[in-house]
Design a protein around this motif. Structure first.
Motif, PDB file in Angstrom:
ATOM      1  N   LYS A 233      -1.389  -2.398  -7.809  1.00 12.05           N
ATOM      2  CA  LYS A 233      -2.513  -3.470  -7.163  1.00 12.05           C
ATOM      3  C   LYS A 233      -3.795  -3.321  -8.336  1.00 12.05           C
ATOM      4  O   LYS A 233      -4.541  -4.443  -8.488  1.00 12.05           O
ATOM      5  CB  LYS A 233      -2.767  -2.933  -5.797  1.00 12.05           C
ATOM      6  CG  LYS A 233      -1.871  -3.247  -4.883  1.00 12.05           C
ATOM      7  CD  LYS A 233      -1.530  -4.561  -4.808  1.00 12.05           C
ATOM      8  CE  LYS A 233      -2.375  -5.426  -3.895  1.00 12.05           C
ATOM      9  NZ  LYS A 233      -2.128  -6.629  -3.364  1.00 12.05           N
ATOM     10  N   ARG A 234      -4.150  -2.225  -8.716  1.00  6.22           N
ATOM     11  CA  ARG A 234      -5.171  -2.284  -9.771  1.00  6.22           C
ATOM     12  C   ARG A 234      -4.970  -3.088 -11.013  1.00  6.22           C
ATOM     13  O   ARG A 234      -6.012  -3.682 -11.452  1.00  6.22           O
ATOM     14  CB  ARG A 234      -5.437  -0.759 -10.353  1.00  6.22           C
ATOM     15  CG  ARG A 234      -6.677  -0.612 -10.874  1.00  6.22           C
ATOM     16  CD  ARG A 234      -7.182   1.025 -11.100  1.00  6.22           C
ATOM     17  NE  ARG A 234      -7.698   1.618  -9.940  1.00  6.22           N
ATOM     18  CZ  ARG A 234      -6.759   2.478  -9.320  1.00  6.22           C
ATOM     19  NH1 ARG A 234      -5.723   2.777  -9.559  1.00  6.22           N
ATOM     20  NH2 ARG A 234      -7.363   3.312  -8.102  1.00  6.22           N
ATOM     21  N   LYS A 235      -3.833  -3.611 -11.203  1.00  6.52           N
ATOM     22  CA  LYS A 235      -3.613  -4.589 -12.331  1.00  6.52           C
ATOM     23  C   LYS A 235      -4.095  -5.744 -12.080  1.00  6.52           C
ATOM     24  O   LYS A 235      -4.268  -6.783 -12.862  1.00  6.52           O
ATOM     25  CB  LYS A 235      -2.051  -4.446 -12.718  1.00  6.52           C
ATOM     26  CG  LYS A 235      -1.770  -3.022 -13.291  1.00  6.52           C
ATOM     27  CD  LYS A 235       0.085  -3.220 -13.632  1.00  6.52           C
ATOM     28  CE  LYS A 235       0.395  -2.076 -14.183  1.00  6.52           C
ATOM     29  NZ  LYS A 235       1.814  -2.318 -14.454  1.00  6.52           N
ATOM     30  N   TYR A 236      -4.272  -6.123 -10.694  1.00  2.00           N
ATOM     31  CA  TYR A 236      -4.769  -7.356 -10.178  1.00  2.00           C
ATOM     32  C   TYR A 236      -6.165  -7.279  -9.766  1.00  2.00           C
ATOM     33  O   TYR A 236      -6.680  -8.245  -9.040  1.00  2.00           O
ATOM     34  CB  TYR A 236      -3.699  -7.862  -9.091  1.00  2.00           C
ATOM     35  CG  TYR A 236      -2.356  -8.221  -9.554  1.00  2.00           C
ATOM     36  CD1 TYR A 236      -1.996  -9.288 -10.096  1.00  2.00           C
ATOM     37  CD2 TYR A 236      -1.533  -7.119  -9.251  1.00  2.00           C
ATOM     38  CE1 TYR A 236      -0.494  -9.371 -10.446  1.00  2.00           C
ATOM     39  CE2 TYR A 236      -0.212  -7.322  -9.650  1.00  2.00           C
ATOM     40  CZ  TYR A 236       0.258  -8.378 -10.193  1.00  2.00           C
ATOM     41  OH  TYR A 236       1.640  -8.645 -10.730  1.00  2.00           O
ATOM     42  N   ASP A 237      -6.772  -6.225 -10.384  1.00  2.00           N
ATOM     43  CA  ASP A 237      -8.136  -6.094  -9.977  1.00  2.00           C
ATOM     44  C   ASP A 237      -8.476  -5.766  -8.288  1.00  2.00           C
ATOM     45  O   ASP A 237      -9.350  -6.151  -7.975  1.00  2.00           O
ATOM     46  CB  ASP A 237      -9.092  -7.063 -10.643  1.00  2.00           C
ATOM     47  CG  ASP A 237     -10.468  -7.034 -10.601  1.00  2.00           C
ATOM     48  OD1 ASP A 237     -10.605  -5.867 -10.851  1.00  2.00           O
ATOM     49  OD2 ASP A 237     -11.368  -7.918 -10.766  1.00  2.00           O
ATOM     50  N   ILE A 238      -7.441  -5.344  -7.820  1.00  2.00           N
ATOM     51  CA  ILE A 238      -7.393  -4.855  -6.106  1.00  2.00           C
ATOM     52  C   ILE A 238      -7.467  -3.372  -6.508  1.00  2.00           C
ATOM     53  O   ILE A 238      -6.511  -2.747  -6.571  1.00  2.00           O
ATOM     54  CB  ILE A 238      -6.609  -5.388  -5.604  1.00  2.00           C
ATOM     55  CG1 ILE A 238      -6.550  -6.936  -5.566  1.00  2.00           C
ATOM     56  CG2 ILE A 238      -6.621  -4.855  -4.037  1.00  2.00           C
ATOM     57  CD1 ILE A 238      -5.361  -7.773  -4.821  1.00  2.00           C
ATOM     58  N   SER A 239      -8.540  -2.547  -6.196  1.00  2.00           N
ATOM     59  CA  SER A 239      -8.687  -1.365  -6.199  1.00  2.00           C
ATOM     60  C   SER A 239      -8.573  -0.533  -4.933  1.00  2.00           C
ATOM     61  O   SER A 239      -9.597  -0.592  -3.957  1.00  2.00           O
ATOM     62  CB  SER A 239      -9.859  -0.769  -6.985  1.00  2.00           C
ATOM     63  OG  SER A 239      -9.806  -1.305  -8.280  1.00  2.00           O
ATOM     64  N   TYR A 240      -7.421  -0.064  -4.371  1.00  2.00           N
ATOM     65  CA  TYR A 240      -7.304   0.695  -3.363  1.00  2.00           C
ATOM     66  C   TYR A 240      -7.600   2.286  -3.428  1.00  2.00           C
ATOM     67  O   TYR A 240      -6.954   2.839  -4.569  1.00  2.00           O
ATOM     68  CB  TYR A 240      -6.007   0.542  -2.578  1.00  2.00           C
ATOM     69  CG  TYR A 240      -5.976  -0.620  -1.518  1.00  2.00           C
ATOM     70  CD1 TYR A 240      -7.022  -0.700  -0.417  1.00  2.00           C
ATOM     71  CD2 TYR A 240      -5.154  -1.767  -1.648  1.00  2.00           C
ATOM     72  CE1 TYR A 240      -6.862  -2.033   0.401  1.00  2.00           C
ATOM     73  CE2 TYR A 240      -5.104  -3.022  -0.970  1.00  2.00           C
ATOM     74  CZ  TYR A 240      -5.819  -2.939   0.072  1.00  2.00           C
ATOM     75  OH  TYR A 240      -6.010  -3.954   1.143  1.00  2.00           O
ATOM     76  N   LYS A 241      -7.723   3.017  -2.606  1.00  2.00           N
ATOM     77  CA  LYS A 241      -7.733   4.601  -2.704  1.00  2.00           C
ATOM     78  C   LYS A 241      -7.254   5.034  -1.384  1.00  2.00           C
ATOM     79  O   LYS A 241      -7.723   4.398  -0.307  1.00  2.00           O
ATOM     80  CB  LYS A 241      -9.110   4.920  -2.988  1.00  2.00           C
ATOM     81  CG  LYS A 241     -10.199   4.664  -2.379  1.00  2.00           C
ATOM     82  CD  LYS A 241     -11.572   5.252  -3.217  1.00  2.00           C
ATOM     83  CE  LYS A 241     -12.744   4.778  -2.322  1.00  2.00           C
ATOM     84  NZ  LYS A 241     -13.892   5.070  -3.079  1.00  2.00           N
ATOM     85  N   LEU A 242      -6.492   6.093  -1.398  1.00  2.00           N
ATOM     86  CA  LEU A 242      -5.747   6.623  -0.142  1.00  2.00           C
ATOM     87  C   LEU A 242      -6.843   7.531   0.675  1.00  2.00           C
ATOM     88  O   LEU A 242      -7.275   8.571  -0.068  1.00  2.00           O
ATOM     89  CB  LEU A 242      -4.567   7.396  -0.608  1.00  2.00           C
ATOM     90  CG  LEU A 242      -3.750   7.927   0.608  1.00  2.00           C
ATOM     91  CD1 LEU A 242      -3.164   6.674   1.463  1.00  2.00           C
ATOM     92  CD2 LEU A 242      -2.428   8.517   0.162  1.00  2.00           C
TER      93      LEU A 242
END
Length: 576
Positions: free
Chosen positions: A78-87
């Motif tokens: 997802k980070r490749k699409y500029d969407i930064s999630y963290k668990l």
């Protein structure tokens, strides 16, 4: 531990450099395996994945480390699409704030843990982001059902409601400020607060498998830039065809609904919407669009386990009333990624069900990436013979669906679109309206909250953030008191005589309503079941007359007619 730069999950505790990005790892500064990943700098989308790794791994029959690897890969992609999630793992969370002895508090929550403990974790993450000066997470992606991360259950807004006494809702997670938020939600004051998160949940049924999780996450990754909007499919009860046409006006104007004029007659089809039960479950597959990008349902839903799908009611009372018109199996034939919005009563239910008994679960684990539906009885407008589709009144669930579809077509994320719809409903109704509050709370988003639609709409917003400001205006006097009105004079005291005079006026209003319902909706005069007097905190007053049509429709059906205290009819709406 995680890399402080890219968030990569690093299993080797003795490593000095991140194998993914090469960042130097300072020994002694390693975070626990489930501590939120420090956010990388950037202007993209930021969010939290909130789950309980241990409970979810047990449900999926997978080793915890293997499940962590699944989430690690999802976050990385997802980070490749500029969407930064963290668990954030509620089953193994180390607080960022230190305790009395300088040690970090660690908690392991279970489904029986107080709701406030879950909210406290979210606030700790948020405060940690602010303190670190990193990007603030706006989205909250809950992964797991009620047995993994509990779905809050709140008191119903309508006392002695004939169907429900509570509401399952995830909206409370948008306001994780403390225990008092439950009371504020139940008295509607919470709507004046700014939301902390846009919330979406990926739930699982009793038959969940690892394939369900991995399949959804893979589709989610593949369509991170938006679901291509090609065509849409709409299906509605014939009593609401004008209402549904107005709700889906943007789809009609955008030529997203298929033209079936050559194949369907007018009694099966209205403004490109499929009418049911003219079309029923046995033949709906002949017209059901398996390649649609957006699905809209304005049909009846049921609470029982065997009320698996949605229903339609015949227009003519002399015909058999209620027919199943679409089932979960039809949603499993969908071939392309899509977004679904349903106005049906219990249209988003899932607790204790499997994919065979839930339209929402069947959709999510086939090709739906975002599903909006109600956990309780939903209310909406009914067609009047005196109005056209273009000026037909809409209410409650109709407003949610209308604004949600419009915002999705403009490029807003699914969670932003639901926020816009909720705000439009609250700001377009009397502050404190219990049915408006009910609708806002009972409609939940299922799926990744960052999901977007890549449409060709000329109104496309460019996915500009809406901001999570208050749903209701800050100076609104929200709230109301509800008084049940007796309709007979039972005594001769002065007080009871005064009450009788009031009720005589109410009985006159009831007669006027009966004439109105018959003239505009074809509903024969009948006794009123309940009358409520609503006193709003802003000083306004109104009456709500409840009428039961269940025996005629052969499905639980109630009409509500709202009037001013002097008898002026203001609105008519019905259960979905």
């Amino acid at each position: 531990m995680f890399c402080p730069e890219c968030g990569n999950h690093i299993k080797d505790q003795n490593i000095h450099f991140c194998p993914e990005c090469g960042t130097k790892i300072e020994q002694g500064s390693h975070t626990g395996k489930n501590t939120p990943t420090p956010q990388s700098e950037g202007t993209g989308t930021h969010g939290l994945i909130f789950t309980n790794v241990g409970l979810l791994a047990e449900k999926m029959e997978i080793d915890e480390q293997d499940l962590m690897s699944v989430f690690d890969e999802f976050i990385k992609q997802k980070r490749k699409y500029d969407i930064s999630y963290k668990l954030v793992d509620a089953g193994n969370y180390s607080y960022q704030k230190s305790g009395f002895w300088g040690n970090n508090k660690t908690v392991c929550l279970t489904p029986d843990s107080p709701l406030w403990d879950y909210m406290d974790i979210l606030m700790d993450v948020h405060n940690g982001e602010k303190k670190a000066g990193s990007e603030i997470s706006q989205y909250l992606f809950i992964i797991g059902g009620n047995d993994t991360i509990p779905m809050p259950c709140t008191r119903h807004y309508i006392p002695d409601d004939g169907n429900d006494d509570s509401i399952d809702t995830d909206i409370l997670y948008a306001y994780p400020y403390g225990k008092e938020m439950l009371t504020l939600l139940e008295n509607q004051e919470v709507f004046k607060y700014d939301q902390l998160f846009f919330v979406g949940r990926l739930p699982f049924g009793t038959d969940a498998s690892l394939e369900d999780l991995c399949g959804y996450l893979e589709r989610d990754i593949n369509y991170s830039n938006g679901i291509p909007m090609s065509e849409a499919y709409g299906q509605c009860d014939p009593h609401w065809k004008k209402v549904s046409s107005r709700v889906t006006n943007d789809l009609l104007k955008g030529n997203y609904l298929r033209n079936l004029d050559r194949y369907l007659s007018a009694d099966h089809y209205y403004n490109r919407l499929i009418l049911s039960p003219m079309v029923v479950e046995e033949n709906v597959s002949q017209v059901f669009h398996t390649n649609a990008s957006l699905y809209y349902f304005n049909l009846h839903g049921g609470e029982g386990r065997e009320a698996r799908g949605y229903f339609g009611v015949m227009l003519h009372q002399e015909e058999d009333g209620c027919w199943p018109v679409i089932e979960p199996e039809h949603m499993t034939t969908c071939e392309t990624p899509n977004i679904t919005i349903s106005e049906a009563c219990y249209g988003g239910r899932f607790i204790g069900l499997d994919k065979h008994h839930s339209m929402m679960l069947a959709s999510l684990f086939t090709n739906t990436l975002a599903f909006v539906g109600s956990s309780r009885v939903a209310w909406g407008a009914v067609d009047s013979s005196s109005s056209s589709a273009s000026d037909c009144p809409v209410s409650y669930a109709d407003i949610i669906a209308n604004y949600f579809i419009s915002a999705i077509l403009q490029g807003y994320s699914a969670a932003e679109a639901l926020f816009i719809a909720r705000r439009a409903l609250l700001q377009g109704t009397t502050p404190g309206d219990p049915h408006a509050a009910l609708t806002v709370v009972e409609f939940n988003l299922f799926g990744d909250p960052t999901t977007t639609m890549d449409s060709r709409s000329e109104l496309k917003s460019g996915r500009k953030p809406t901001g999570k400001n208050a749903l209701a205006t800050q100076d609104a006097k929200i709230g109301c008191s509800i008084e049940k009105i007796e309709t007979t004079n039972r005594g001769n005291s002065i007080l009871e005589q005064v009450r009788g005079a009031v009720n005589a006026n109410i009985q006159l209003i009831h007669v006027i309503i009966g004439q109105f319902l018959y003239a505009n909706y074809g509903i024969k005069p009948r006794p009123v079941d309940e009358i409520f007097k609503i006193k709003y905190n802003n000083g306004q007053e109104e009456l709500k007359f409840n009428y039961d049509l269940t025996s005629e429709r052969k499905i639980p059906t109630r009409f509500v007619v709202t009037t001013s205290t002097d008898g002026k009819i203001k609105s008519v709406y019905t259960t979905r």
